[in-house]
Design a protein around this motif. Structure first.
Motif, PDB file in Angstrom:
ATOM      1  N   LYS A   1      17.905   1.888 -13.176  1.00 14.76           N
ATOM      2  CA  LYS A   1      17.010   0.767 -13.416  1.00 14.76           C
ATOM      3  C   LYS A   1      16.948  -0.098 -12.164  1.00 14.76           C
ATOM      4  N   PRO A   2      15.759  -0.209 -11.549  1.00 15.65           N
ATOM      5  CA  PRO A   2      15.651  -1.058 -10.352  1.00 15.65           C
ATOM      6  C   PRO A   2      15.921  -2.514 -10.677  1.00 15.65           C
ATOM      7  N   ALA A   3      16.281  -3.265  -9.669  1.00 18.98           N
ATOM      8  CA  ALA A   3      16.609  -4.677  -9.866  1.00 18.98           C
ATOM      9  C   ALA A   3      15.416  -5.441 -10.425  1.00 18.98           C
ATOM     10  N   TYR A   4      14.221  -5.051 -10.031  1.00 20.12           N
ATOM     11  CA  TYR A   4      12.997  -5.677 -10.533  1.00 20.12           C
ATOM     12  C   TYR A   4      11.836  -4.729 -10.254  1.00 20.12           C
ATOM     13  N   ASP A   5      10.683  -4.996 -10.817  1.00 21.34           N
ATOM     14  CA  ASP A   5       9.525  -4.117 -10.648  1.00 21.34           C
ATOM     15  C   ASP A   5       8.843  -4.409  -9.320  1.00 21.34           C
ATOM     16  N   TYR A   6       9.297  -3.739  -8.287  1.00 19.91           N
ATOM     17  CA  TYR A   6       8.672  -3.915  -6.976  1.00 19.91           C
ATOM     18  C   TYR A   6       7.283  -3.287  -6.973  1.00 19.91           C
ATOM     19  N   TYR A   7       7.183  -2.096  -7.564  1.00 21.26           N
ATOM     20  CA  TYR A   7       5.911  -1.384  -7.608  1.00 21.26           C
ATOM     21  C   TYR A   7       5.327  -1.421  -9.020  1.00 21.26           C
ATOM     22  N   PRO A   8       4.016  -1.229  -9.146  1.00 21.34           N
ATOM     23  CA  PRO A   8       3.391  -1.249 -10.470  1.00 21.34           C
ATOM     24  C   PRO A   8       3.774  -0.023 -11.294  1.00 21.34           C
ATOM     25  N   THR A   9       3.724  -0.173 -12.595  1.00 20.51           N
ATOM     26  CA  THR A   9       3.968   0.963 -13.483  1.00 20.51           C
ATOM     27  C   THR A   9       2.809   1.947 -13.418  1.00 20.51           C
ATOM     28  N   ASN A  10       1.600   1.416 -13.384  1.00 21.29           N
ATOM     29  CA  ASN A  10       0.394   2.246 -13.305  1.00 21.29           C
ATOM     30  C   ASN A  10      -0.347   1.944 -12.002  1.00 21.29           C
ATOM     31  N   TRP A  11      -0.451   2.962 -11.147  1.00 23.72           N
ATOM     32  CA  TRP A  11      -1.113   2.794  -9.859  1.00 23.72           C
ATOM     33  C   TRP A  11      -2.621   2.955 -10.009  1.00 23.72           C
ATOM     34  N   VAL A  12      -3.373   2.115  -9.331  1.00 20.93           N
ATOM     35  CA  VAL A  12      -4.835   2.206  -9.314  1.00 20.93           C
ATOM     36  C   VAL A  12      -5.315   2.083  -7.871  1.00 20.93           C
ATOM     37  N   SER A  13      -6.578   2.455  -7.654  1.00 19.47           N
ATOM     38  CA  SER A  13      -7.188   2.293  -6.323  1.00 19.47           C
ATOM     39  C   SER A  13      -7.476   0.812  -6.090  1.00 19.47           C
ATOM     40  N   PRO A  14      -7.372   0.337  -4.858  1.00 20.16           N
ATOM     41  CA  PRO A  14      -7.151   1.100  -3.625  1.00 20.16           C
ATOM     42  C   PRO A  14      -5.681   1.270  -3.257  1.00 20.16           C
ATOM     43  N   TYR A  15      -4.790   0.721  -4.093  1.00 16.49           N
ATOM     44  CA  TYR A  15      -3.367   0.681  -3.726  1.00 16.49           C
ATOM     45  C   TYR A  15      -2.743   2.069  -3.688  1.00 16.49           C
ATOM     46  N   ILE A  16      -3.068   2.906  -4.674  1.00 14.30           N
ATOM     47  CA  ILE A  16      -2.518   4.255  -4.681  1.00 14.30           C
ATOM     48  C   ILE A  16      -3.046   5.057  -3.495  1.00 14.30           C
ATOM     49  N   ASP A  17      -4.273   4.785  -3.073  1.00 12.78           N
ATOM     50  CA  ASP A  17      -4.849   5.495  -1.930  1.00 12.78           C
ATOM     51  C   ASP A  17      -4.106   5.138  -0.638  1.00 12.78           C
ATOM     52  N   ARG A  18      -3.808   3.853  -0.493  1.00  8.28           N
ATOM     53  CA  ARG A  18      -3.079   3.415   0.706  1.00  8.28           C
ATOM     54  C   ARG A  18      -1.653   3.964   0.696  1.00  8.28           C
ATOM     55  N   ARG A  19      -1.059   3.993  -0.486  1.00  5.17           N
ATOM     56  CA  ARG A  19       0.301   4.524  -0.608  1.00  5.17           C
ATOM     57  C   ARG A  19       0.334   5.998  -0.193  1.00  5.17           C
ATOM     58  N   ARG A  20      -0.625   6.767  -0.691  1.00  7.11           N
ATOM     59  CA  ARG A  20      -0.674   8.193  -0.348  1.00  7.11           C
ATOM     60  C   ARG A  20      -0.938   8.403   1.131  1.00  7.11           C
ATOM     61  N   GLU A  21      -1.857   7.615   1.677  1.00  7.42           N
ATOM     62  CA  GLU A  21      -2.165   7.721   3.104  1.00  7.42           C
ATOM     63  C   GLU A  21      -0.918   7.447   3.941  1.00  7.42           C
ATOM     64  N   ASN A  22      -0.153   6.443   3.522  1.00  3.27           N
ATOM     65  CA  ASN A  22       1.068   6.097   4.239  1.00  3.27           C
ATOM     66  C   ASN A  22       2.099   7.224   4.148  1.00  3.27           C
ATOM     67  N   GLY A  23       2.307   7.713   2.921  1.00  5.89           N
ATOM     68  CA  GLY A  23       3.323   8.740   2.724  1.00  5.89           C
ATOM     69  C   GLY A  23       3.012  10.037   3.442  1.00  5.89           C
ATOM     70  N   TRP A  24       1.787  10.521   3.286  1.00  5.61           N
ATOM     71  CA  TRP A  24       1.445  11.794   3.908  1.00  5.61           C
ATOM     72  C   TRP A  24       1.236  11.667   5.405  1.00  5.61           C
ATOM     73  N   GLY A  25       0.891  10.460   5.856  1.00  6.17           N
ATOM     74  CA  GLY A  25       0.809  10.248   7.295  1.00  6.17           C
ATOM     75  C   GLY A  25       2.175  10.383   7.954  1.00  6.17           C
ATOM     76  N   LEU A  26       3.169   9.782   7.311  1.00 10.19           N
ATOM     77  CA  LEU A  26       4.538   9.872   7.822  1.00 10.19           C
ATOM     78  C   LEU A  26       5.065  11.294   7.710  1.00 10.19           C
ATOM     79  N   TYR A  27       4.899  11.900   6.545  1.00  2.00           N
ATOM     80  CA  TYR A  27       5.417  13.251   6.340  1.00  2.00           C
ATOM     81  C   TYR A  27       4.711  14.261   7.249  1.00  2.00           C
ATOM     82  N   GLY A  28       3.408  14.062   7.453  1.00  5.09           N
ATOM     83  CA  GLY A  28       2.686  14.963   8.333  1.00  5.09           C
ATOM     84  C   GLY A  28       3.214  14.919   9.750  1.00  5.09           C
ATOM     85  N   LEU A  29       3.508  13.719  10.215  1.00 11.74           N
ATOM     86  CA  LEU A  29       4.076  13.559  11.553  1.00 11.74           C
ATOM     87  C   LEU A  29       5.405  14.297  11.684  1.00 11.74           C
TER      88      LEU A  29
END
Length: 218
Positions: free
Chosen positions: A70-98
């Motif tokens: 159980k995290p200390a608090y809800d840093y991230y949303p329970t349900n992701w929606v655009s544009p936030y999920i899009d930015r999250r994916r772009e960030n993650g795959w950008g880093l992993y791709g590198l």
């Protein structure tokens, strides 16, 4: 920027104390100054790394253990929606791709995620807490404190990486640093000298143009 590879070069305690003094000038609601800071170096840092990395590995071996955290608090949303999920994916795959981590490569993903819990090899780990009695506004205050700390670090040739990942392991972190039952872990922070030779530090996240998030009223 968030630095994800550090040199083993030590940071003098006096330098850290100075950065924290600068950071303490951050504004806070009615001057509550809600932040509490724990600085980990040497053996205390290494022992925490070992404990949390072991728990991280155990969670991978038994997904039920990870799900029970159980995290200390809800840093991230329970349900992701655009544009936030899009930015999250772009960030993650950008880093992993590198880093050459492809989708479905769970071993490399796990290892990269665990870099968080090794402070990305930074010699200094910092944990920030607040009193549970305080309201959500104190998280804003802590954000300003952390930003002061990170900007001041750059002014002294140091780099940082603020890390929300630690909040999933609050049950390990808080007893380790000697925090009281009244404290809530806000985040961790890696502090040290960036490794300029590591390609991960060439990763820069994009930013939305001002026109996309600003409404001008006259």
């Amino acid at each position: 920027m968030s630095v994800r590879a550090f040199l083993p070069k030590p940071v003098p305690r006096e330098a850290i104390a100075h950065l924290l003094e600068v950071a303490s000038r951050a504004p806070s609601g009615t001057n509550t100054q809600p932040w509490k800071v724990y600085v980990l170096q040497g053996a205390s840092r290494n022992k925490l790394v070992d404990k949390v990395c072991a728990a991280h590995d155990a969670g991978r071996a038994d997904p039920a253990l990870a799900a029970a955290r159980k995290p200390a608090y809800d840093y991230y949303p329970t349900n992701w929606v655009s544009p936030y999920i899009d930015r999250r994916r772009e960030n993650g795959w950008g880093l992993y791709g590198l880093l050459g981590i492809t989708k479905g490569d769970k071993d490399k993903m796990h290892a990269q995620h665990q870099r968080n819990f090794r402070f990305f090899d930074a010699p200094v780990g910092i944990m920030v807490t607040i009193d549970k009695v305080l309201g959500r506004g104190s998280l804003v205050d802590c954000g300003m404190f952390l930003q002061n700390l990170m900007v001041a670090a750059r002014g002294h040739g140091l780099d940082t990486c603020p890390q929300a990942a630690w909040v999933d392991y609050t049950d390990i972190v808080l007893p380790h640093v000697g925090a009281g039952d009244n404290e809530m872990l806000v985040c961790g922070l890696s502090l040290g000298y960036a490794d300029p030779a590591d390609k991960v530090n060439t990763f820069h996240t994009p930013r939305e143009p001002v026109a996309n998030f600003t409404t001008w009223l006259e």
